[in-house]
Structures are given as structure tokens and as C-alpha cells.
Scaffold this motif. Sequence first.
Motif, PDB file in Angstrom:
ATOM      1  N   HIS C 388      11.187  11.841  33.637  1.00 32.93           N
ATOM      2  CA  HIS C 388       9.990  11.176  34.119  1.00 32.93           C
ATOM      3  C   HIS C 388      10.316  10.383  35.377  1.00 32.93           C
ATOM      4  CE1 HIS C 388       6.543   8.125  33.274  1.00 32.93           C
ATOM      5  NE2 HIS C 388       6.167   9.079  34.089  1.00 32.93           N
ATOM      6  N   TYR C 389       9.557  10.586  36.437  1.00 31.11           N
ATOM      7  CA  TYR C 389       9.725   9.817  37.678  1.00 31.11           C
ATOM      8  C   TYR C 389       8.427   9.086  37.972  1.00 31.11           C
ATOM      9  CZ  TYR C 389      13.833  12.743  38.359  1.00 31.11           C
ATOM     10  OH  TYR C 389      15.016  13.384  38.202  1.00 31.11           O
ATOM     11  N   PRO C 390       8.216   7.913  37.403  1.00 32.53           N
ATOM     12  CA  PRO C 390       6.912   7.264  37.585  1.00 32.53           C
ATOM     13  C   PRO C 390       6.684   6.772  39.011  1.00 32.53           C
ATOM     14  CG  PRO C 390       8.407   5.848  36.374  1.00 32.53           C
ATOM     15  CD  PRO C 390       9.103   7.147  36.535  1.00 32.53           C
ATOM     16  N   VAL C 391       7.751   6.590  39.783  1.00 30.50           N
ATOM     17  CA  VAL C 391       7.585   6.006  41.116  1.00 30.50           C
ATOM     18  C   VAL C 391       7.180   7.052  42.145  1.00 30.50           C
ATOM     19  CG1 VAL C 391       8.658   4.419  42.735  1.00 30.50           C
ATOM     20  CG2 VAL C 391       9.456   4.502  40.390  1.00 30.50           C
ATOM     21  N   ALA C 392       7.547   8.285  41.873  1.00 27.29           N
ATOM     22  CA  ALA C 392       7.311   9.317  42.888  1.00 27.29           C
ATOM     23  C   ALA C 392       5.812   9.548  43.069  1.00 27.29           C
ATOM     24  CB  ALA C 392       7.977  10.620  42.449  1.00 27.29           C
ATOM     25  N   ASP C 393       5.448   9.959  44.263  1.00 30.12           N
ATOM     26  CA  ASP C 393       4.037  10.125  44.581  1.00 30.12           C
ATOM     27  C   ASP C 393       3.544  11.537  44.282  1.00 30.12           C
ATOM     28  OD1 ASP C 393       3.950   7.546  45.467  1.00 30.12           O
ATOM     29  OD2 ASP C 393       4.593   8.103  47.487  1.00 30.12           O
ATOM     30  N   GLU C 394       4.295  12.526  44.791  1.00 32.96           N
ATOM     31  CA  GLU C 394       3.775  13.885  44.724  1.00 32.96           C
ATOM     32  C   GLU C 394       3.939  14.483  43.338  1.00 32.96           C
ATOM     33  OE1 GLU C 394       6.751  13.798  47.141  1.00 32.96           O
ATOM     34  OE2 GLU C 394       5.415  12.321  48.025  1.00 32.96           O
ATOM     35  N   PHE C 395       4.921  14.002  42.603  1.00 32.83           N
ATOM     36  CA  PHE C 395       5.159  14.578  41.285  1.00 32.83           C
ATOM     37  C   PHE C 395       5.455  13.453  40.320  1.00 32.83           C
ATOM     38  CE2 PHE C 395       9.111  14.179  43.437  1.00 32.83           C
ATOM     39  CZ  PHE C 395      10.000  13.768  42.478  1.00 32.83           C
ATOM     40  N   LYS C 396       5.368  13.759  39.031  1.00 28.59           N
ATOM     41  CA  LYS C 396       5.684  12.739  38.032  1.00 28.59           C
ATOM     42  C   LYS C 396       6.816  13.173  37.105  1.00 28.59           C
ATOM     43  CE  LYS C 396       3.061   9.153  38.673  1.00 28.59           C
ATOM     44  NZ  LYS C 396       3.358   9.219  40.128  1.00 28.59           N
ATOM     45  N   PHE C 397       7.006  14.465  36.976  1.00 28.24           N
ATOM     46  CA  PHE C 397       8.045  14.944  36.068  1.00 28.24           C
ATOM     47  C   PHE C 397       8.841  16.040  36.743  1.00 28.24           C
ATOM     48  CE2 PHE C 397       4.522  13.658  33.373  1.00 28.24           C
ATOM     49  CZ  PHE C 397       5.147  12.778  32.519  1.00 28.24           C
ATOM     50  N   SER C 398      10.110  16.121  36.356  1.00 29.13           N
ATOM     51  CA  SER C 398      10.857  17.328  36.685  1.00 29.13           C
ATOM     52  C   SER C 398      11.200  18.003  35.371  1.00 29.13           C
ATOM     53  CB  SER C 398      12.125  16.991  37.454  1.00 29.13           C
ATOM     54  OG  SER C 398      13.109  16.528  36.571  1.00 29.13           O
ATOM     55  N   ILE C 399      11.106  19.309  35.354  1.00 24.14           N
ATOM     56  CA  ILE C 399      11.530  20.060  34.161  1.00 24.14           C
ATOM     57  C   ILE C 399      12.703  20.919  34.574  1.00 24.14           C
ATOM     58  CG2 ILE C 399      10.873  21.748  32.434  1.00 24.14           C
ATOM     59  CD1 ILE C 399       8.122  20.770  32.520  1.00 24.14           C
ATOM     60  N   VAL C 400      13.775  20.835  33.811  1.00 23.54           N
ATOM     61  CA  VAL C 400      14.952  21.624  34.149  1.00 23.54           C
ATOM     62  C   VAL C 400      15.207  22.643  33.066  1.00 23.54           C
ATOM     63  CG1 VAL C 400      16.110  19.991  35.633  1.00 23.54           C
ATOM     64  CG2 VAL C 400      16.422  19.830  33.190  1.00 23.54           C
ATOM     65  N   TYR C 401      15.588  23.838  33.485  1.00 26.75           N
ATOM     66  CA  TYR C 401      15.940  24.928  32.576  1.00 26.75           C
ATOM     67  C   TYR C 401      17.409  25.231  32.835  1.00 26.75           C
ATOM     68  CZ  TYR C 401      10.886  25.708  32.465  1.00 26.75           C
ATOM     69  OH  TYR C 401       9.545  25.559  32.348  1.00 26.75           O
ATOM     70  N   HIS C 402      18.223  25.112  31.806  1.00 25.01           N
ATOM     71  CA  HIS C 402      19.631  25.452  31.974  1.00 25.01           C
ATOM     72  C   HIS C 402      19.861  26.842  31.410  1.00 25.01           C
ATOM     73  CE1 HIS C 402      19.974  20.965  32.135  1.00 25.01           C
ATOM     74  NE2 HIS C 402      20.649  21.324  33.190  1.00 25.01           N
ATOM     75  N   LEU C 403      20.252  27.720  32.293  1.00 30.88           N
ATOM     76  CA  LEU C 403      20.444  29.108  31.891  1.00 30.88           C
ATOM     77  C   LEU C 403      21.922  29.438  31.902  1.00 30.88           C
ATOM     78  CD1 LEU C 403      17.709  30.680  34.158  1.00 30.88           C
ATOM     79  CD2 LEU C 403      17.465  29.897  31.835  1.00 30.88           C
ATOM     80  N   THR C 404      22.325  30.265  30.966  1.00 33.65           N
ATOM     81  CA  THR C 404      23.720  30.683  30.911  1.00 33.65           C
ATOM     82  C   THR C 404      23.769  32.196  30.861  1.00 33.65           C
ATOM     83  OG1 THR C 404      24.381  28.706  29.742  1.00 33.65           O
ATOM     84  CG2 THR C 404      25.857  30.560  29.600  1.00 33.65           C
ATOM     85  N   SER C 405      24.668  32.731  31.644  1.00 34.66           N
ATOM     86  CA  SER C 405      24.904  34.160  31.585  1.00 34.66           C
ATOM     87  C   SER C 405      26.154  34.387  30.752  1.00 34.66           C
ATOM     88  CB  SER C 405      25.101  34.712  32.998  1.00 34.66           C
ATOM     89  OG  SER C 405      25.611  36.002  32.906  1.00 34.66           O
ATOM     90  N   LEU C 406      25.983  34.992  29.574  1.00 38.75           N
ATOM     91  CA  LEU C 406      27.141  35.189  28.708  1.00 38.75           C
ATOM     92  C   LEU C 406      28.058  36.255  29.263  1.00 38.75           C
ATOM     93  CD1 LEU C 406      25.387  35.192  25.230  1.00 38.75           C
ATOM     94  CD2 LEU C 406      26.287  33.288  26.488  1.00 38.75           C
ATOM     95  N   SER C 407      27.463  37.256  29.889  1.00 40.92           N
ATOM     96  CA  SER C 407      28.288  38.364  30.345  1.00 40.92           C
ATOM     97  C   SER C 407      29.077  37.977  31.593  1.00 40.92           C
ATOM     98  CB  SER C 407      27.407  39.583  30.623  1.00 40.92           C
ATOM     99  OG  SER C 407      26.303  39.182  31.405  1.00 40.92           O
TER     100      SER C 407
END
Lengths: 175, 366, 514, 392
Positions: C388-407
Motif C-alpha cells: 500500500h502506498y497511501p502517499v502516491a498520487d497516481e497509484f495506491k497499490f503495487s501488486i507483485v507476482y513472483h514467478l519461478t522457472s523450475l526448468s
Amino acid sequence: MSILKKLLPLDIASGMKLTGKYFGRNFLQANRSKKHIHITVEYPETPISIAPRFRGRLQMLRDEQGEIKCVCCLACEKICPTQVITISKGKKEGRKTPFPTRYDFEMERCIFCEFCVESCGFDSIILNHQFELAAYNREDFSIGMEGQFQDMFRVSPVGQHSISSTKNPDSPDYT
Amino acid sequence: MFKNEELEINLGPQHPSTHGVLRVKLRLDGETIVKCTPIVGYLHRGVEKICENKTFFQGQVWTDRMDYVAAVSNNLGWAESVEKLFGIHVPRRAHYVRTMMTELNRISSHLLWLGTHALDIGAMTVFLYAFREREQILDCFESFCGARLTTTAFRIGGLREDIPPGFIKQVQAFQDRFLDCIDEYETLLTENRIWKRRTIGIAPINADECIAFGVTGPVLRAAGVKYDVRKAFPYAAYAEMNFEIPTRTEADTYARYLVRLEEFRQSHHIIQQCIDGLPEGNVMAKIPKVLKSEVNEIYHPIEAPKGELGYYLVGEKGGQNPYRFHVRGPSFVNLQALPQMTEGRLLADVIAAIGTLDVVLGEVDR
Amino acid sequence: MPITKVWIEEGCIVCNACEAECPDVFHVTADSCHIKADARIDGQEDENRSSKSVLQNGLQSSLETSIIAAAVACPVNVIQYEQIISQIPIEPPKIEVEVAIEVITSVVPMVAETEPALAKVQSVISETITSAPKPRITEVWIDEGCIVCNACEAECPEVFHVTADSCHIKADVRLDGKENENRFEKSKIKQVLGESLVEKIISAAAGCPVDVIKYGVFGDVPKIEKKLDAVHDHSPDAVRSFVWDIAAAPNRVVVMPKTIPLPSLRTFLAEQEAQKIADEAKWQKQLADYEINKTKALGENKEPPKAPVRPAPKKDDNDMIAPVPASADAPELLYLREKLGASVQEIFQQSGELVCQVAPEAILEALVLCKDDPALKFEMLVDETATHYPVADEFKFSIVYHLTSLSRQRRLRLRILIPENYDVESAVSVYPGANWLEREVFDMFGIRFKNHPDLRRILCPDDWEGYPLRKEYPTLGLGQREIDFREDRSGVLMRLSLEKAGNLNINLKKPEAN
Amino acid sequence: MMTPVQQVVMAIIQITVLVSIILLIVPLMTFAERKVIGYIQVRLGATRQAGGIRGFAAGINKLSWAMGRIPILSFFRGLPVFAADGLKLLLKEDIVPDRADRFVFVIAPVICMIPAFATFAVICFYPGTLFTFPTTFPIIGGLPFTGFLTDINVGLLYIMAVGSIGVYGIVLGGWASNSKYPLLGGLRSAAQIISYEIPLSLSLLVAVVLSGTLNFRELSLYLAGVPMVTAAGEIVQMPLIAAIPLFFGFFFYITCGFAETNRVPFDLAEAETELVSGFHTEYSGMKFAWFMLAEYANMMAVSAIAAGFFLGGHYLLPFGLQRFVPDSIPFLAQPSLLFFFGKVFFLLFTFLWVRATLPRYRYDQLMSVGWKWLIPVTLVNLVIAATIRLIF
């Protein structure tokens, strides 16, 4: 062959043999012989060993003159993750450094992480080897510098068994 | 002609074999499971929120209390992720000791799993035999850091103190008898016909489903995927260690049991390497007393006994505490696969499935 | 009063207390305590024992309070400072004169009728003021935190009047003749009474258990011992009870973040550029100052000042290298940018991790690409969470996806920035494992996911109010009983207050739990 | 011959003795269960009483602490626990769930317990007179005290008939609790008993086929290999080859006996880790104690039957091997109460030993073991026994 293996319960027999072996050994050996087969300890009668680094209850220390070592730098109060320590600064006649008029330790919330001892620059507190920390009242868990049972300098009367007998916790050189 | 009525039954939150406060809502047709819904959250303490309000040093004590049977692994994850956030270089000796302790912890966690899993399936005695060895490991923890369960073992930048005198001897004593102990468990379980019937083909989840659900750890390896964070993304001293990743292809409860037993032996092997090759030197990096982070975000996974344990940390400029802290608990993600593993099977298989997933509710609920 | 010099004497225990109080000046390393280079006029940082380091002019007055606080906080009292101290610490005497005139005029109106008499009185007063040996209380007020304990009225009934819910200064001692709650507003005391009530007021203030009674005093304060502070021995059978130490209760107001800690190469480069320019400007100004001073000194035939030294970049002897964002060179990131085109907002690497920020509309496309493309093949979604970034103007949240390549044994972080009330496309259709992770994000942040099969709360109960991991959510839970963790459990405060009440003949009742 | 009055008095005395033995052995079994499983699991089990630092309990504790020094005897430390256990169960609050079927709920433990005790009526502990009452006794003076209560000639039939009633107690208890886990436990138990009654009977039939009688005393004597006189006046002795079906029959019978008594590995009705406690989840206090009594009495009955039929009964050696013990040896060649109880206690120990070692079968696996595995095998065993009977 496999049918024979399936018919004869050798797997079960080997398991029974193992458990039977342990029963026999325990049965034939006195409980209190030199070599214990069993792992349980008959606790109050049999003393148990505590590692030197064991983290028990918080205890304040005195120096050679019997003075409280604490100088109220509040390092322990600040670092404590669960805020169990409360210190009030005060002055005492004939002492340069500040003197704690109040040093409260609320054991019911203490998580025994030893951060306070680590942060103390004066070696004025330790976590002693006391692990019997039960009490009958909630108030008995808040330990201060005064009080009949909840003295920061003494071990609680409940925990007679848990202090290693070689060291006297009341002596100033107890570490 | 006959009326079919489904029985809804709550397995938990108070139940002897849900390993905590897991609640599984089951719809039963006779004893066959029609629908299985795991419900979690009974142990939610808001560790993430708390850690966001504590300094980086203080945060470590909360990680003890997530997966409380693998506290050392959690500590390692926390210490390493904070070190990654700050770019701290840790001395090699500290890495070795950390590796040794973490592997001991893996053994102790697997021992607890073995004992409780066997107890769930009805074999009582393995539980006590496993706890006998676990007790010895906890004694090692006690002499290393003073606590047995909630260890707070490591510090950011290394270790608090070097290992105590006689510690290596203590660990070596454990090492010397542990392989025989594994044989004892195997005598009681591996060939036992009842154990085999209760585990072979039970709660299967194949490799594709594992990957889809994000399942990691021994469950994934028992499905034939050779993925271990220790090998794939080495941390601590694992890059210098020589060990194998045990895998099976059957993807059932028995395969997971065998994989974990093999992990016992591999951990034993790693500990022996750590003892033999323990380097000299100091154990603490020079770090400032107040850690103030730069703007950075990191995700640091380690191979906890249950699977991939990842810490996601966001640092604020000049912040003494993490701006955001998130735990990717292996138990939490693995537990998602429970319906997949149990639906259409019998009530007794749910017990086996929960046991074989090796969930710790402290980590699921955080 | 500005502080000119600060130094640290022998005996520092590296306890970190000073840095906590005043991080602008003090810098505590692993084994010693420094005065920071930024604060020093010579721009160097060393261990600085006993050599008095001169502070920069701009900082001298602004940092005054925090330096004094740090010096006070130092447990071994090794922090020393030089301060320009003005002669009279408290009190402009002008007020006193006015007060005195007023008093005199009201008391002896007959005298005030004639001008010469008035002048005489004035001169008398001014004499008494300048030479006055006796102290006078000029003003009394009560700070926040009064517990309405009645102790002050018992000590000094002439001035204090304790009502049911507040404590007043009485109307008849006040200059303005009004009686009110008198918080913050310093009420002036009638001069006549000022002298006679000094001892009483001071002892009342000393007797206040929460120390909220403040007074302005003119002249030397008589030494009145705080009786209660001296006590620390007592009989073990003292009454023990629960008293809430209100003054020690921590402040529970939610502190909202002030910055937006969103790691980004672009921002980092911009900040660095700005920092460089600022440093350069500062250096130029120092040079210019030096030139002016030099010419001035030469003109007055004084010794010219030292030439300024450009401060070297700060070097710590720590085993710590703060990781900074670097431009992307990993093939995955370049491939992603090539494939996704304009929807990739930023790619960079930090701490050895690959970060790709995409437009929120394109996240599903990016996830599908990451999973299925043979060049990427990130089979597993290991983690998904939000910030949550309450101070930011253009956005309020960042969502991160952590992906792993097993191969291929690689990891990738996909990031999207979303405003409030933006429904993100759910990742469950691509990665079924995202189910619970997205439920957790919804539970903790209130971010809704489109096409999620089962978007319910997961960790909190279904009827929970609020979203706990948002920054405005207090640490003390909504609706949670307020527990004062610093309450007086060992009974020290209770004992003190009881003793004091005993001294004052007040019967303090044990508070009843409701 | 005894008069009816004498018969009644004698029966009352014998029943009293028998019931007190059962009531003594059952709590002792609970104590033994703790200690045996404790020893197997490398711990100590019960070692002491709760109590103050002074007084009776403290005295016992001190005594048992001293006993701990002596091997073997240290096993019996904490023996008074069994009395405390019984007392605790007696004094505990008796809870009946709100919506339970009250009458059935109360009656279920009784239904469970009575057949378990009734089985002992035909079990022969000693094939003859233990002692004779002195003639000074009123009414029963000079009468023999036999080692069995009754000597009916359909003893085995009685055992099987009575023994199968006990399951009603479990089913009804599970049903009447009006709770889901007990219901599942009761239903499992019903299915289990039905499946295992058949192989149990088939394995017992081996003994019947070989001996040709249903009388418990005669059966046990014949199967021990003792030469017997038939009604026709012939002397018959069990052929040695009959030991083969008897040997296998023993294992089948014991397996089914485990299932009948709801013990591990067939304790599905009260699977601790699946159904919490199965049918007796809602039971407490004395009613729970009756279930326990029934379970342990059933175990004793199964052990006694197995010992009497398959393990040589009152003689030293099992499976008809007794004939190799020459009659000249004074003690070992004679039937003895000691041998019988020794075998019973060993079998009871086996119950505990198995409980500590083996995991639990799943419900459907238990069924498949019973139907697909035990029934065919016991049938084959029966055919072998019949063949032996026919030929020899």
C-alpha cells in the motif's frame, strides 16, 4: 516368492521384534541405573542439565559494592520487541550515573529473546537459568525491583529446581 | 428408491490430527468425500503488520513463531533477506554454522512430521522414537542459542556468538547415532504392510498439479520434479555443500515419506560436511547499530523443511523498519492442494493427506 | 541558543542512544560514535574524541534541542557541547513592570493620581525587579495529561481548584480574573500573590503525580525537594494494585508514511542527478563564501580562513554495500519488453532480482506469456502480494507476482501499480495456485480481483471490518480493547501515589474494574 | 450330588470370585497398558500418585521411588494408579448430551458390558477341582471348588452367540450420542463385527472339527494332546499332524480377535486420530468406564479362548506337543492354573505390544482383509483340519 512374502508377516514380525527389544531392555534394567534406556526424566527428583546459554527469566545484577549496575540508558526498553521493560530514571545520593527508581519486567509477555541482555552495555542484566516460571496470579508475573517474591535480584521461590546448584544467584558475581 | 443424503462434518478446528487449528469442512457420502474445503485463519496474529512496526532487529522474534517447529529456518530466512536488502556480506564461518543449524532444524522438523504422521495413521511408537532424536537436536539448539523452540538463533550480519565449546562434539554425538535411528523408523514403517496400504496411492498429486498450485518442498519432489531452492538458488553455504536432491515419481504419500527419509540422510551428510569443513574466522559482519534501508524490494526464498519459504521485504529510505513485509509460507500454499488430493477418497485419507502435506498452522495463518 | 561545537569525550559505550535522538549529527558505527560529516563545518568525519568539531552555521540553532536531548540521553554523559548562552534565561522583565504598575495602580489608586508619584513608584519597581532577591511566580498553567487527582488543591488551595473533570487556576489569583481550564494558556498571577505563594505553588507542582503543573518563575527557584522521588525502599507488604500510568502510555496515533518506497530505476537515476546538482551547488556556494571571507579577512588584515575541502564520499567500515537499481541486461527482461511492447513500463535489476513493471491492463497477457513462452517458461507462481502506498498520487497499490522457472532456475518479479478501486484481472486462470494468495491480498488490502472463483476473506473472519495491511489501519486493532502495556503492574506508581496521598491526607480509592 | 441350594450357593461363590478376578485384572490391564507401551516407547509410564508432600500418597511415592532401583520390580512402580483410575472414573461427572436418546445412551454401555462378562461363564480355567471346602463350612462343607463355572456341552456355541451381542452396545452408543463422529464409529464397528464374525467362527471351527466336541474343558484337554476316553470307551489322542491347522488357526483367530475387540490395528470404531474417539466420544464417567471394562474383558475372553484352544490350555506346551513331556516330571507334566494364566497374560501383553507397533488399517482395507483374505484362508485351514480328522 512374493506370495510367500505376502503370506508370512515378516515385516510385522521385524517391527514387533524392535519394539519387543526396547520393552525387554527397559523391563530388565532398573529405571535409575547408570545407563538410561528411557528418555524421560523423573523431573523434580532427578536434576536436569541446563545449557550455559539457556534463556530464562530476566534478572538484574549488582556490582562488587552491591550497587545496582543499571544506569538507565533505556537500551533494553527500546530494543524489547514486546515492550515488557519499563524504566524510570532517578538520582541517588553519591552516585554519578542515573539510578533506576523503577525497573518493571512483565514476564507474561516476555518472549525470552535475550535482545535486552545483548543491548546492555553495562552487563547489568542477564537471563538466568530459571525455567520454572509458573505463578498463581497474573500480578505475580510482573517483576520489579521490590516485592517479596517478585524481586529482580532473586529467583522466585517457585523455581527452586531450575537453578543450577553450583552457582548462587544471589552473589554479585553470578553470571 | 433410496434417498441419498450427504453428511457435512467439520474436521477441526479442534481435532487430534489437524496439527493445530485447521478446519476442514467435509461433505461426506458415506465415508467418501464429496467436497473438501480447508478453512484457515484461526491462528492469524498479523505477523506481517507487527513486523512492519518493528525494527529489522526486532522482527526476527516474530519469525520464530510462524513455523514454530522450524524456527531456525525462519530465522535464517529473515536474516538472509534483511542482509540481501542491505547488501550485507556475512563471514564464511557464520554461513557454515547457519547451514549446520538449519539442517539440524530440518531434521528436527521432519522428525516431528514423521512422528505425527505415523501417529495419525495409527503407529504410536514412531512418534516417541522420533521425539527421542528431536530432543537431542533441541539440546544442541539450547546450547547454541539458549532456547529450544523459539530459537532467535541468528543475528542480522551473522551470529550473536560463536558456537559454544563442546558444541561440535554434541552435534557429532547426534550424527553418530542418527543413521541407526533412521533404520529403526524404517523397520517399523517402510516395509510394514499396513503402512504401505495406508500410504501407497493415497493423496496423489502429480507434478503438473503441484506446479500449478505452487506446491513446493518434499511434496513436489515426490512428484518427480527436481527442484530444491538450496540447489537452484544457493544461499548460506549450500553452494559449497555436496548433496543430492532425493526425488520419487509416484507422487503419493508413501513417496513423500521416502523422500523425507532420504532428506534425513542428506541433511546428515550436509551437517557432517559443515562439521568437517568449518572455517575459522569471526562470525559477525561489521554493521551499524541502526540499520536504515534504501529504497529496495527483495524476495528471498529459502528451502524450509516444508518447502519454499519466501520473504518479501520493501525498504523505505532511511526506514528502520520494513515498509512492507510478506511471508510466502510453504504450508499456506501447499494447503491449497488439499481438496485436489482428497476429493473422491475416504475420510481416513484426509488425515493421511494433512499429515503428508506437513502443514504448520502457525505459518499458514501467520 | 545556538550550539556551536559538539564533541564526544572518552568513555563512549557506543550505545546508540544519541543517534536515535539526533540522527542528523551523530553517527554510531560498530565500535565508535562520530559526528557526521554533513553537520561539521570541515566536512570530515572521524572518531572525534575530545576534539571539538564546529557545527555548520545553518544547523547550529535548528538542531539545538535534539543535540541537547542526545546529550541528556547519553547514559555515560560523554556528549559535550558549547552553547551561546544569553544572560537571562527566562522571562522578559518588561512584563513584570507592566504587572507591577497594574498592581500598584489597583492597590494604591490615590498615589497613582499624580504623575511624579507614579514615576517614583515605577522607579521603585524597576529597582526591585533588577535587584530582586526574592523569587516570584509569574504564571501558572497546566499541561495536557492532568489526571484530576486533587493533589494540587490539597497543597495550594489558594491557586488551584479541582473540579469534577478538570483542574483550574482560581479566578481571584489571576490577573484577568477569569477562571477556565487553563490548558496551554499561561495565566498570569497577580503580582501581590506571586511572592507569597511561591513555595506553595512549587510544592504543588512537585507533588503532581503526572508533572503537568508548570509555572514561570522570576528569580531563583527555591529548592523544594520532590519528596516522593527519594523513596525507593519500602516494606514488602505495601499495597499492590492496578493504577494506570497514563503519562507513560504510548501514543497510539497511526503514523502515515511520508515517502513512496517504490524501487525504480528511473526514480533512482533522477534522484541521483538531483543529488549531484545539489552537491555541486553547495560546493559552489562554499567556494563563493570562502572567497568573500578571504577578501574580507585580507581587507581587515586578519588571518584568512581555511580553504574549503570538498567532502569525500562517505566511507563506512561496514561490510555493507547498499544495492542500487541497475539497468536490465537479463535476456528475460529484454525479451519481455520486446514481446509486450508499450505495456512494459519499466525493467530493471536490483539485488540480483529481475523486475518488470507492466501496465495493470496487460498483467494477464504478461502472465500467460511468462508461463507459456518457451523462452521464458516461468511455470510456477510462488508468491503474489501487494503493498500500500497511501502517499502516491497516481497509484495506491503495487501488486507483485513472483514467478519461478523450475526448468531454467530463474526468478522474475512482475509488478503492476493500481489506483484505488481498480479491479485487477485474476491470475487464477493462468496459475491456479494464485487462488489463496489473491484471497489473502483481498483480505488484507481490499483489492478485488476480476474473475476470481472464490473471492472471500481467508485469514480474517468474514465479518471483519477494514483491511489490516493498509497503512491507515492502526496497529492497535479496530474495536480492540485498549490495553496499556506500560501499566503499573509492579505497583510502584500506586505505592508512590498512595504514599503521597497519605502525606496529603487524601483517601485514594482503589479503582474498580468495570 | 449337590442339592439345589448347594448348587446356588456354590455358583454364587464362584461367580463372585470370577467377577472379582475380572474386575481386578481389567484395571490392572489399564495400568499395564500404560507401563508396557511406555517401556516400548522408551519412557517410563506411570510412576507415582498425585498427592501432598506428606501423608499416604507421599509414602507410596517414596516406596515406589525406592522400588525404582530394582530391575523388573521397578515395572510395578505406580501400581496404585489403577485404583486411582477407577476412582476417578467413578467420581467424574456423568454427561449426557442434550439431544441424545437418553435411554439408549444409558443402556448402550450395559449392553456392551454384560455379554463380555457372560462369556466367562463357560471358560474353563482349570479342568478339575482346585480345592475342597473343609467340612466345617456350612451348606457347602466338603464340596469341591472347580476351576470352571459351568461345564455345558455347547460352550463354544454359547461363547459365539453371546460374544456377538456386545457390538450392539457400540452401535447403539454411537447412534444414541446424536453426534457425527460417534455415528461413524458405531457404523464402522457394526460393519467390522459382521465381517470378522465369520473368519472368527471358521478359525474356531478348526478346533471343533479336530476334537468333535463343543465343551470348552474337553476341547482344551483334547487339543493339548491329552489322551481322552470317549463315550464309546475308546481312548483318543489328537494326532500330531493336527498341530499344523491348529497353529495357523491360532494366528487367524488372534487376528480376528483383535478385530472383535476393536484393538489396533483394527480399532476403527474408536480411531483416535480420525473419529476423535469414535463411538464413545460423548461418553464420560462411569458409562465410559463400562465401555472400557467391556473392551478389556473382551480382550481377556479372547485371550482365554485362544490359550485354551490353541496354546495347550492348562498344560505347558501348545499344539499337542505336551505328549513329549514325560509324565515323570512332577510339575510340568500336570495341568496347572499357572500355565493357563501365564498364556492369558502373554496374549494380553501381545495386545498391548501390537498396539504399540502397528499402524491402523483404513475402513475399506479392513473389510477387504476380512472378506478377501481371512475368510478364504480360514476356510482352507478348516478343510485341512477336516481332512486330517478324516484320515487320522
